[in-house]
Scaffold this active site. Structure first.
Site, short mmCIF file in Angstrom:
data_model
loop_
_atom_site.label_atom_id
_atom_site.label_comp_id
_atom_site.label_asym_id
_atom_site.label_seq_id
_atom_site.Cartn_x
_atom_site.Cartn_y
_atom_site.Cartn_z
CG ASP A 30 -2.03 0.99 1.16
OD1 ASP A 30 -3.20 0.56 1.16
OD2 ASP A 30 -1.75 2.21 1.10
CG ASN A 86 -11.85 -0.23 4.54
OD1 ASN A 86 -12.14 -0.63 5.66
ND2 ASN A 86 -10.69 0.36 4.27
N GLY A 92 -15.03 3.61 4.59
CA GLY A 92 -13.67 4.06 4.32
C GLY A 92 -13.10 3.61 2.99
CD GLN A 93 -14.64 -0.06 -1.81
OE1 GLN A 93 -15.75 -0.32 -1.35
NE2 GLN A 93 -14.13 -0.65 -2.87
CG HIS A 99 -8.69 -2.76 -1.92
ND1 HIS A 99 -9.63 -2.02 -2.62
CD2 HIS A 99 -8.45 -2.08 -0.79
CE1 HIS A 99 -9.92 -0.94 -1.94
NE2 HIS A 99 -9.23 -0.94 -0.81
CG HIS A 101 -6.79 -2.72 3.47
ND1 HIS A 101 -6.01 -1.61 3.19
CD2 HIS A 101 -8.03 -2.44 3.00
CE1 HIS A 101 -6.75 -0.70 2.58
NE2 HIS A 101 -7.98 -1.16 2.45
P1 DGP Z 1 -9.52 1.71 0.75
O1 DGP Z 1 -9.55 2.96 1.57
O2 DGP Z 1 -9.97 0.48 1.53
O3 DGP Z 1 -10.26 1.88 -0.56
O4 DGP Z 1 -7.99 1.46 0.43
C1 DGP Z 1 -7.35 1.92 -0.72
C2 DGP Z 1 -5.89 1.83 -0.47
O5 DGP Z 1 -5.21 1.93 -1.71
C3 DGP Z 1 -5.32 2.93 0.43
O6 DGP Z 1 -4.83 2.35 1.63
C4 DGP Z 1 -4.21 3.55 -0.38
C5 DGP Z 1 -4.00 2.57 -1.50
N1 DGP Z 1 -3.62 3.17 -2.77
C6 DGP Z 1 -4.31 4.12 -3.43
N2 DGP Z 1 -3.68 4.44 -4.58
C7 DGP Z 1 -2.58 3.64 -4.64
C8 DGP Z 1 -1.54 3.49 -5.59
O7 DGP Z 1 -1.49 4.15 -6.63
N3 DGP Z 1 -0.57 2.59 -5.31
C9 DGP Z 1 -0.60 1.82 -4.16
N4 DGP Z 1 0.39 0.96 -3.99
N5 DGP Z 1 -1.57 1.93 -3.25
C10 DGP Z 1 -2.56 2.83 -3.49
#
Ligand code: DGP
Length: 113
Positions: A30, A86, A92-93, A99, A101
């Site tokens: 992440d 989420n 919080g999505q 995905h 976590h």
């Molecule tokens: P959520 O809030 O559950 O939708 O989590 C989305 C997650 O995705 C957040 O923790 C940050 C991550 N994220 C968003 N954009 C990128 C990206 O471009 N690269 C990576 N590696 N993670 C990302």
């Protein structure tokens, strides 16, 4: 559904620190980690959120969960890690491509925030 940033990661159009990949899923660090180890495990097909998954996705969802377990173990976290999905803005999505976590490397309290 429309593409998200995760589609670009799947297609290698933008870089990601990938820890695992097979025909149906990909896992990468992440970009905004909430724990010392914070991995996202995602399906390659587009499912916007868990609520949009169907009976036809049963095997895929099981695969994602077992791969999450395997990745945790390979990273040395067999006994203490947290797995979070989420679902929806209210939970919080922020990226609407399903995905998981995988968080590890620090203590976790309950209930979660
Ligand atoms: P959520 O809030 O559950 O939708 O989590 C989305 C997650 O995705 C957040 O923790 C940050 C991550 N994220 C968003 N954009 C990128 C990206 O471009 N690269 C990576 N590696 N993670 C990302």
């Amino acid at each position: 559904m429309s593409d998200t940033i995760f589609t670009k990661i799947i297609n290698k159009e933008i870089p990601a620190d990938i820890v695992f990949e097979d025909d149906s899923c990909i896992a990468f660090h992440d970009v905004n980690p909430q724990a010392p180890t914070h991995i996202l495990v995602i399906p390659k097909i587009q499912i916007a959120r868990l609520a949009e998954a169907g009976e036809e996705d049963q095997a895929l969802l099981g695969h994602l969960m077992l791969k999450t377990r395997e990745i945790a173990k390979n990273l040395g976290f067999e006994d203490a890690y947290r797995v979070v999905i989420n679902n929806g803005e209210g939970a919080g999505q922020t990226v609407f491509h399903l995905h998981i976590h995988l968080l590890a490397g620090r203590p976790f309290s309950w209930p979660p925030g």
